[in-house]
Design an enzyme around this catalytic site. Structure first.
Site, PDB file in Angstrom:
ATOM      1  N   ILE A   5      30.760  48.544  47.381  1.00  0.00           N
ATOM      2  CA  ILE A   5      31.793  48.852  46.645  1.00  0.00           C
ATOM      3  C   ILE A   5      32.311  47.486  45.767  1.00  0.00           C
ATOM      4  O   ILE A   5      32.578  46.753  46.766  1.00  0.00           O
ATOM      5  CB  ILE A   5      32.764  49.610  47.625  1.00  0.00           C
ATOM      6  CG1 ILE A   5      34.032  50.231  46.734  1.00  0.00           C
ATOM      7  CG2 ILE A   5      33.174  48.921  48.941  1.00  0.00           C
ATOM      8  CD1 ILE A   5      34.877  51.277  47.589  1.00  0.00           C
ATOM      9  N   SER A   6      32.862  47.482  44.757  1.00  0.00           N
ATOM     10  CA  SER A   6      33.370  46.203  44.115  1.00  0.00           C
ATOM     11  C   SER A   6      34.615  45.855  44.983  1.00  0.00           C
ATOM     12  O   SER A   6      35.183  46.761  45.376  1.00  0.00           O
ATOM     13  CB  SER A   6      33.499  46.476  42.778  1.00  0.00           C
ATOM     14  OG  SER A   6      32.193  46.694  42.173  1.00  0.00           O
ATOM     15  N   GLN A   7      34.836  44.675  44.621  1.00  0.00           N
ATOM     16  CA  GLN A   7      36.156  44.137  45.138  1.00  0.00           C
ATOM     17  C   GLN A   7      37.353  44.699  44.128  1.00  0.00           C
ATOM     18  O   GLN A   7      37.153  45.000  42.979  1.00  0.00           O
ATOM     19  CB  GLN A   7      36.209  42.612  44.503  1.00  0.00           C
ATOM     20  CG  GLN A   7      37.394  41.735  44.736  1.00  0.00           C
ATOM     21  CD  GLN A   7      37.536  40.466  44.230  1.00  0.00           C
ATOM     22  OE1 GLN A   7      36.417  40.150  43.485  1.00  0.00           O
ATOM     23  NE2 GLN A   7      38.340  39.555  44.347  1.00  0.00           N
TER      24      GLN A   7
END
Ligand code: SAH
Length: 240
Positions: free
Chosen positions: A86-88
């Protein structure tokens, strides 16, 4: 005797209590989320009110595996299983802002992953179409999003390189895995005047996050940021 039972009781409390605190139960996730938005999103220059409100609303901790839940509002990406991430939070906000979304927009996302980015989009626009190539991730995200009450997110299991022609054209396209070049079908499925945000570059290198705007059938490209995303794989890469 009394002392012994007290020690036993304390032992039981510790034993029962520890696993809970390990997964982050007892943390004030709402407070952590608001702090995340202030310190990582607003302080770094994100201005779009729709994006800021959406990031305040979506409970990111529900999109990460239980063992990472207490890190859900930290300033970085997290594993979500199947070797994916999951992206930042900042990158999610930055890419969403770059799309200049309006409430009536229809958006296509490639790379559903946990479903978090799709939920953020669905807080802002009418319809979100999202494609994930790993069936187990697609199923999990779809079930989670449905359970949370999102009725404007449509999940497809398949190769997002090909887009979703039945629902084209899209006002905006967001790609959260990195192809080596912008897929032609996605250019075709972007509405005239529409915006696409996409990381482009070879595997295992820093990629360029590109903002592509469609004008007179052609893309105008602008490089926004150096980024690192998982590669866009194709159906015949041996994954399925
Ligand atoms: N947007 C996600 C993060 C995605 S990580 C989130 O909010 O959690 C990138 C995802 O792209 C991975 O789940 C990966 O399986 C998926 N992916 C890679 N190649 C793909 C392709 N060709 N089509 C669709 N999804 C793809």
């Amino acid at each position: 005797m009394y002392k012994q039972s007290l020690i036993l009781l304390l032992g039981i409390m510790l034993f029962v209590g520890l696993p809970c605190s390990c997964v982050g139960e007892g943390l004030d996730f709402e407070a952590l989320r608001h702090k995340m938005v202030e310190q990582q999103i607003v302080a770094r220059g994100i201005k779009d009110k729709g994006v800021i409100e959406a990031m305040k609303r979506v409970p990111r901790h529900l999109f990460v595996p239980e063992k990472y839940r207490r890190f859900a509002y930290h300033d970085g990406p997290l594993p979500i299983g199947e070797g994916q991430t999951i992206s930042q939070p900042y990158i999610v906000a930055f890419m969403t802002e770059a799309l200049s979304l309006q409430p009536h927009h229809k958006v296509l996302e490639i790379g559903t992953g946990s479903g978090y980015q799709a939920a953020v989009l669905a807080e802002i626009v009418d319809q979100v179409y999202t494609i994930e190539i790993i069936p187990s991730l697609a199923r999990r995200a779809e079930a989670l999003l449905r359970g949370m009450g999102y009725e404007n997110i449509f999940v497809l299991t398949g190769d997002g390189y090909k887009g979703w022609p039945q629902h084209a054209p899209f006002d905006a396209i967001i790609v959260t895995c990195a192809p080596e070049e912008i897929p032609k079908p996605l250019i075709e499925q972007l509405r005239e005047g529409g915006r696409m945000v996409i990381p482009v570059g070879p595997q295992d290198t820093v990629q360029k996050l590109i903002l592509a705007t469609k004008q007179n059938g052609k893309l105008r490209l602008q490089t926004l940021l150096p980024v690192r995303f998982v590669p866009m794989v194709r159906e015949n890469d041996g994954l399925r």
